[in-house]
Write a protein that holds these residues in place. Structure first.
Motif, PDB file in Angstrom:
ATOM      1  N   GLY A 242      -8.380 -27.392 -33.074  1.00 45.68           N
ATOM      2  CA  GLY A 242      -7.453 -28.319 -32.720  1.00 45.68           C
ATOM      3  C   GLY A 242      -7.138 -28.425 -31.395  1.00 45.68           C
ATOM      4  N   LEU A 243      -6.902 -27.283 -30.931  1.00 47.90           N
ATOM      5  CA  LEU A 243      -6.665 -26.895 -29.602  1.00 47.90           C
ATOM      6  C   LEU A 243      -7.963 -27.335 -28.756  1.00 47.90           C
ATOM      7  CD1 LEU A 243      -4.976 -23.305 -29.757  1.00 47.90           C
ATOM      8  CD2 LEU A 243      -3.939 -25.382 -28.956  1.00 47.90           C
ATOM      9  N   ALA A 244      -9.094 -26.879 -29.156  1.00 47.31           N
ATOM     10  CA  ALA A 244     -10.353 -27.145 -28.332  1.00 47.31           C
ATOM     11  C   ALA A 244     -10.550 -28.704 -28.311  1.00 47.31           C
ATOM     12  CB  ALA A 244     -11.503 -26.803 -28.871  1.00 47.31           C
ATOM     13  N   LEU A 245     -10.265 -29.492 -29.158  1.00 47.26           N
ATOM     14  CA  LEU A 245     -10.164 -30.980 -29.242  1.00 47.26           C
ATOM     15  C   LEU A 245      -9.104 -31.686 -28.338  1.00 47.26           C
ATOM     16  CD1 LEU A 245     -11.030 -31.907 -32.909  1.00 47.26           C
ATOM     17  CD2 LEU A 245     -12.784 -31.720 -30.866  1.00 47.26           C
ATOM     18  N   LEU A 246      -8.149 -30.887 -28.312  1.00 50.64           N
ATOM     19  CA  LEU A 246      -6.928 -31.355 -27.582  1.00 50.64           C
ATOM     20  C   LEU A 246      -7.422 -31.275 -25.962  1.00 50.64           C
ATOM     21  CD1 LEU A 246      -4.164 -32.593 -26.998  1.00 50.64           C
ATOM     22  CD2 LEU A 246      -3.355 -30.334 -27.322  1.00 50.64           C
ATOM     23  N   ILE A 247      -8.053 -30.136 -25.507  1.00 49.57           N
ATOM     24  CA  ILE A 247      -8.650 -29.947 -24.253  1.00 49.57           C
ATOM     25  C   ILE A 247      -9.478 -30.942 -24.061  1.00 49.57           C
ATOM     26  CG2 ILE A 247      -9.694 -28.427 -22.735  1.00 49.57           C
ATOM     27  CD1 ILE A 247      -8.290 -25.917 -24.247  1.00 49.57           C
TER      28      ILE A 247
ATOM     29  N   ASP B 121     -16.803 -47.939 -35.041  1.00 53.41           N
ATOM     30  CA  ASP B 121     -17.441 -46.827 -35.745  1.00 53.41           C
ATOM     31  C   ASP B 121     -18.296 -45.631 -35.004  1.00 53.41           C
ATOM     32  OD1 ASP B 121     -19.136 -48.639 -34.934  1.00 53.41           O
ATOM     33  OD2 ASP B 121     -20.543 -48.805 -36.835  1.00 53.41           O
ATOM     34  N   VAL B 122     -18.663 -46.011 -33.882  1.00 57.03           N
ATOM     35  CA  VAL B 122     -19.343 -45.158 -33.123  1.00 57.03           C
ATOM     36  C   VAL B 122     -18.380 -44.045 -32.680  1.00 57.03           C
ATOM     37  CG1 VAL B 122     -20.723 -44.700 -30.818  1.00 57.03           C
ATOM     38  CG2 VAL B 122     -21.187 -46.789 -32.099  1.00 57.03           C
ATOM     39  N   TRP B 123     -17.355 -44.410 -32.236  1.00 59.80           N
ATOM     40  CA  TRP B 123     -16.273 -43.599 -31.703  1.00 59.80           C
ATOM     41  C   TRP B 123     -15.892 -42.709 -33.216  1.00 59.80           C
ATOM     42  CZ3 TRP B 123     -15.150 -42.095 -27.130  1.00 59.80           C
ATOM     43  CH2 TRP B 123     -15.509 -42.843 -25.979  1.00 59.80           C
ATOM     44  N   LEU B 124     -15.937 -43.272 -34.237  1.00 52.37           N
ATOM     45  CA  LEU B 124     -15.299 -42.393 -35.506  1.00 52.37           C
ATOM     46  C   LEU B 124     -16.180 -41.282 -35.738  1.00 52.37           C
ATOM     47  CD1 LEU B 124     -13.527 -41.987 -37.665  1.00 52.37           C
ATOM     48  CD2 LEU B 124     -14.832 -43.775 -39.063  1.00 52.37           C
TER      49      LEU B 124
ATOM     50  N   ALA C 172     -18.623 -40.094 -33.965  1.00 55.68           N
ATOM     51  CA  ALA C 172     -18.260 -39.286 -32.573  1.00 55.68           C
ATOM     52  C   ALA C 172     -17.346 -37.978 -32.753  1.00 55.68           C
ATOM     53  CB  ALA C 172     -18.427 -39.686 -31.219  1.00 55.68           C
ATOM     54  N   ALA C 173     -16.358 -38.616 -33.336  1.00 54.97           N
ATOM     55  CA  ALA C 173     -15.039 -37.709 -33.605  1.00 54.97           C
ATOM     56  C   ALA C 173     -15.264 -36.696 -34.706  1.00 54.97           C
ATOM     57  CB  ALA C 173     -13.930 -38.470 -34.096  1.00 54.97           C
ATOM     58  N   VAL C 174     -15.833 -37.249 -35.805  1.00 59.14           N
ATOM     59  CA  VAL C 174     -16.353 -36.539 -36.974  1.00 59.14           C
ATOM     60  C   VAL C 174     -17.362 -35.385 -36.399  1.00 59.14           C
ATOM     61  CG1 VAL C 174     -17.515 -36.433 -39.102  1.00 59.14           C
ATOM     62  CG2 VAL C 174     -15.785 -38.239 -38.705  1.00 59.14           C
TER      63      VAL C 174
ATOM     64  N   ALA D 104     -17.718 -34.021 -33.587  1.00 62.09           N
ATOM     65  CA  ALA D 104     -17.060 -32.935 -32.815  1.00 62.09           C
ATOM     66  C   ALA D 104     -16.365 -32.203 -33.543  1.00 62.09           C
ATOM     67  CB  ALA D 104     -16.048 -34.048 -31.586  1.00 62.09           C
ATOM     68  N   VAL D 105     -15.636 -32.697 -34.467  1.00 66.71           N
ATOM     69  CA  VAL D 105     -14.739 -31.598 -35.233  1.00 66.71           C
ATOM     70  C   VAL D 105     -15.661 -30.817 -35.854  1.00 66.71           C
ATOM     71  CG1 VAL D 105     -13.194 -31.531 -37.312  1.00 66.71           C
ATOM     72  CG2 VAL D 105     -12.896 -33.439 -35.472  1.00 66.71           C
ATOM     73  N   ALA D 106     -16.621 -31.274 -36.676  1.00 68.07           N
ATOM     74  CA  ALA D 106     -17.520 -30.370 -37.435  1.00 68.07           C
ATOM     75  C   ALA D 106     -18.393 -29.611 -36.554  1.00 68.07           C
ATOM     76  CB  ALA D 106     -18.491 -31.118 -38.012  1.00 68.07           C
ATOM     77  N   PHE D 107     -18.618 -29.891 -35.280  1.00 65.33           N
ATOM     78  CA  PHE D 107     -19.330 -28.842 -34.489  1.00 65.33           C
ATOM     79  C   PHE D 107     -18.453 -27.837 -33.951  1.00 65.33           C
ATOM     80  CE2 PHE D 107     -19.967 -27.873 -29.928  1.00 65.33           C
ATOM     81  CZ  PHE D 107     -21.482 -27.466 -29.790  1.00 65.33           C
TER      82      PHE D 107
END
Length: 194
Positions: free
Chosen positions: A128-133, A158-161, A163-165, A167-170
């Motif tokens: 959560g902190l890393a994604l906020l940064i 959907d591309v942004w969605l 990408a967000a998934v 980023a979270v998993a990575f």
């Protein structure tokens, strides 16, 4: 004159009785003191989390930003002086390094390896902190380079969605791996079983 024999209740018997009473009282006091001492047991995950912080949020953010800046400088040096492209997988170094720093500090302090679920919870909080940064990075880049990044804003939702998934998993996997490696390295350095 004949030597007189001490009567019952006189002579050495009272001294023996008093010595036994003193010893029994001392034993009782020692038992009372020991009863108030905490029982030392092997700490589980709940005890570790209640006593020690799994990671320090402010320190993690500073480590994450510092590693990001160093990686950016390294990439610029490679591009400018060597004419090479920055390696594509270099971004994975940032969460791995930041999490390893926190894992090493926790391992040295706690001297015990937490449960797998506990490390996943720590990785989730760090994610959560890393994604906020990272989101803050994106906003700053959009303000500094609005024309260059405008095509990205035209991408479908959907591309942004996805990408967000990703980023979270990575970040979750990379931070969990780095945190575990940091704890293992710290325990080996102090001689504790990893």
């Amino acid at each position: 004159s004949a030597r007189s024999t001490p009567a019952r209740g006189c002579g050495p018997e009272p001294r023996v009785r008093r010595a036994g009473t003193v010893c029994f009282d001392a034993f009782q006091r020692q038992a009372q003191i020991l009863s108030h001492l905490p029982v030392i047991t092997c700490p589980d995950s709940s005890q570790i989390e209640s006593v020690l912080m799994l990671f320090h949020p402010a320190r993690f953010c500073l480590s994450y930003i510092g590693v990001s800046v160093l990686l950016l400088i390294f990439s610029l040096v490679v591009i400018v002086f060597f004419g090479l492209d920055a390696p594509g997988g270099a971004a994975a170094v940032v969460p791995l390094a930041a999490a390893m720093m926190e894992g090493q500090r926790f391992g040295v302090t706690a001297r015990v390896r937490p449960a797998s679920g506990t490390m996943w919870r720590a990785a989730a909080k760090m994610t959560g902190l890393a994604l906020l940064i990272s989101l803050t990075y994106g906003v700053v880049l959009m303000m500094v380079f609005p024309l260059e990044l405008r095509p990205l804003m035209r991408l479908p939702a959907d591309v942004w969605l996805w990408a967000a998934v990703f980023a979270v998993a990575f970040h979750l996997v990379a931070l969990r791996l780095g945190y575990s490696l940091g704890i293992r390295a710290a325990l080996r350095s102090i001689g504790s079983p990893p």
